[in-house]
Motif scaffolding. Structure first.
Motif, PDB file in Angstrom:
ATOM      1  N   CYS A  19       6.504  11.732   8.924  1.00  0.00           N
ATOM      2  CA  CYS A  19       6.488  10.769   7.755  1.00  0.00           C
ATOM      3  C   CYS A  19       7.667  10.612   7.184  1.00  0.00           C
ATOM      4  N   ALA A  20       8.387  11.459   6.850  1.00  0.00           N
ATOM      5  CA  ALA A  20       9.763  11.421   6.300  1.00  0.00           C
ATOM      6  C   ALA A  20      10.581  10.753   6.994  1.00  0.00           C
ATOM      7  N   GLU A  21      10.584  10.808   8.355  1.00  0.00           N
ATOM      8  CA  GLU A  21      11.408  10.259   9.251  1.00  0.00           C
ATOM      9  C   GLU A  21      11.158   8.744   9.232  1.00  0.00           C
ATOM     10  N   ARG A  22      10.052   8.291   9.242  1.00  0.00           N
ATOM     11  CA  ARG A  22       9.495   6.871   9.205  1.00  0.00           C
ATOM     12  C   ARG A  22       9.840   6.292   7.716  1.00  0.00           C
ATOM     13  N   LEU A  23       9.994   7.030   6.740  1.00  0.00           N
ATOM     14  CA  LEU A  23      10.266   6.456   5.546  1.00  0.00           C
ATOM     15  C   LEU A  23      11.922   6.330   5.173  1.00  0.00           C
ATOM     16  N   ALA A  24      12.750   7.350   6.048  1.00  0.00           N
ATOM     17  CA  ALA A  24      13.938   7.616   5.716  1.00  0.00           C
ATOM     18  C   ALA A  24      14.820   6.242   5.738  1.00  0.00           C
ATOM     19  N   GLY A  25      14.500   5.455   6.439  1.00  0.00           N
ATOM     20  CA  GLY A  25      15.405   4.119   6.616  1.00  0.00           C
ATOM     21  C   GLY A  25      15.411   3.251   5.278  1.00  0.00           C
ATOM     22  N   GLU A  26      14.705   3.699   4.219  1.00  0.00           N
ATOM     23  CA  GLU A  26      14.662   2.887   3.027  1.00  0.00           C
ATOM     24  C   GLU A  26      14.856   3.721   1.838  1.00  0.00           C
ATOM     25  N   ALA A  27      15.313   3.267   0.750  1.00  0.00           N
ATOM     26  CA  ALA A  27      15.721   3.908  -0.536  1.00  0.00           C
ATOM     27  C   ALA A  27      14.715   4.094  -1.290  1.00  0.00           C
ATOM     28  N   TRP A  28      14.470   5.387  -1.763  1.00  0.00           N
ATOM     29  CA  TRP A  28      13.451   5.728  -2.900  1.00  0.00           C
ATOM     30  C   TRP A  28      13.825   6.498  -3.793  1.00  0.00           C
ATOM     31  N   ASP A  29      13.031   6.138  -4.915  1.00  0.00           N
ATOM     32  CA  ASP A  29      13.858   6.593  -6.471  1.00  0.00           C
ATOM     33  C   ASP A  29      13.033   8.169  -6.436  1.00  0.00           C
ATOM     34  N   LEU A  30      11.909   8.377  -6.436  1.00  0.00           N
ATOM     35  CA  LEU A  30      11.160   9.453  -6.785  1.00  0.00           C
ATOM     36  C   LEU A  30      10.021   9.517  -5.896  1.00  0.00           C
ATOM     37  N   ILE A  31       9.501  10.841  -5.853  1.00  0.00           N
ATOM     38  CA  ILE A  31       8.224  11.296  -5.225  1.00  0.00           C
ATOM     39  C   ILE A  31       7.173  12.018  -6.224  1.00  0.00           C
ATOM     40  N   VAL A  32       6.093  11.670  -6.214  1.00  0.00           N
ATOM     41  CA  VAL A  32       5.196  12.205  -7.240  1.00  0.00           C
ATOM     42  C   VAL A  32       4.132  12.704  -6.351  1.00  0.00           C
ATOM     43  N   SER A  33       3.676  13.984  -6.759  1.00  0.00           N
ATOM     44  CA  SER A  33       2.881  14.553  -5.943  1.00  0.00           C
ATOM     45  C   SER A  33       1.639  14.999  -6.721  1.00  0.00           C
ATOM     46  N   SER A  34       0.443  15.108  -6.108  1.00  0.00           N
ATOM     47  CA  SER A  34      -0.757  15.577  -6.574  1.00  0.00           C
ATOM     48  C   SER A  34      -0.210  17.296  -6.781  1.00  0.00           C
ATOM     49  N   PRO A  35      -1.131  17.927  -7.659  1.00  0.00           N
ATOM     50  CA  PRO A  35      -0.837  19.087  -8.077  1.00  0.00           C
ATOM     51  C   PRO A  35      -1.254  20.221  -7.192  1.00  0.00           C
ATOM     52  N   LEU A  36      -1.971  19.581  -6.037  1.00  0.00           N
ATOM     53  CA  LEU A  36      -2.813  20.528  -5.094  1.00  0.00           C
ATOM     54  C   LEU A  36      -1.837  20.828  -3.759  1.00  0.00           C
ATOM     55  N   GLN A  37      -2.046  22.287  -3.446  1.00  0.00           N
ATOM     56  CA  GLN A  37      -0.980  22.936  -2.793  1.00  0.00           C
ATOM     57  C   GLN A  37      -0.330  22.263  -1.694  1.00  0.00           C
ATOM     58  N   ARG A  38      -1.467  21.518  -0.811  1.00  0.00           N
ATOM     59  CA  ARG A  38      -1.246  20.896   0.297  1.00  0.00           C
ATOM     60  C   ARG A  38      -0.232  19.503   0.163  1.00  0.00           C
ATOM     61  N   SER A  39      -0.630  19.035  -1.001  1.00  0.00           N
ATOM     62  CA  SER A  39       0.148  17.896  -1.428  1.00  0.00           C
ATOM     63  C   SER A  39       1.534  18.251  -1.704  1.00  0.00           C
ATOM     64  N   LYS A  40       1.702  19.176  -2.432  1.00  0.00           N
ATOM     65  CA  LYS A  40       3.054  19.729  -2.878  1.00  0.00           C
ATOM     66  C   LYS A  40       3.868  20.159  -1.875  1.00  0.00           C
ATOM     67  N   GLU A  41       3.463  20.823  -0.894  1.00  0.00           N
ATOM     68  CA  GLU A  41       3.845  21.218   0.478  1.00  0.00           C
ATOM     69  C   GLU A  41       4.521  19.962   1.032  1.00  0.00           C
ATOM     70  N   SER A  42       3.682  18.707   1.301  1.00  0.00           N
ATOM     71  CA  SER A  42       4.173  17.610   2.057  1.00  0.00           C
ATOM     72  C   SER A  42       5.398  16.968   0.903  1.00  0.00           C
ATOM     73  N   ALA A  43       5.102  17.078  -0.443  1.00  0.00           N
ATOM     74  CA  ALA A  43       6.224  16.365  -1.118  1.00  0.00           C
ATOM     75  C   ALA A  43       7.439  16.993  -0.692  1.00  0.00           C
TER      76      ALA A  43
END
Length: 169
Positions: A38-62
């Protein structure tokens, strides 16, 4: 504002068809790979921030996305999953036809939708003109997609782990 809603990577409970709710489940090897892809697919664009759900699986992905994209991430309670309470860990298929669960779930869907719309307003007001990735859960993305997309997948089910949708506000 552009928001990219990413579903966290796969966990063992996803594979087993279990309700995770607020249970602290970690990504499995497939989920780690999905988050990297997923990160590779999003890498071609400029992102300002990542916001994660507080749950463990989301934080690990973030964390994986943040490391790959070199974008900071924060935790927000906003786009969290439903807490299934005593149903956490139950297999979805075992709850089909359970009238108590069905009644409870329909009430919870209305609650989560109200929370999502409020959180979406807060996000768009706080990060105007920014490009933000939100790492969240399948049900949250399903509800957002149902509201915003003409080509909604909601009739086909929940978005796959490690997949994403983009919304422009």
């Amino acid at each position: 504002m552009e928001i990219c809603f990413v579903r966290h990577g796969e966990t063992d409970w996803n594979v087993e068809g279990r309700l995770q709710g607020h249970t602290p489940t970690s990504l499995n090897e497939t989920g780690i790979c999905q988050s990297r892809q997923c990160a590779e697919r999003l890498a071609g664009e400029a992102w300002d921030l990542i916001v994660s759900s507080p749950l463990q699986r989301s934080k690990e992905s973030a964390d994986i996305l943040s490391s790959y994209l070199a974008v900071p991430w924060i935790v927000s309670n906003g786009f969290s999953e439903i807490d299934y309470g005593s149903w956490n860990g139950e297999k979805r298929q075992n709850l089909m036809g359970n009238s108590s669960f069905s009644k409870w779930y329909s009430v919870e869907i209305r609650k989560i939708e109200k929370r999502i719309w409020g959180d979406l307003d807060n996000l768009s007001n706080t990060f105007k003109n920014k490009r933000v990735i939100v790492v969240t859960h399948g049900l949250v993305i399903q509800r957002i997609e149902k509201r915003f997309s003409k080509n909604s997948l909601t009739n086909q089910g929940i978005i796959s782990n490690g997949s994403f949708i983009n919304i422009k506000l």
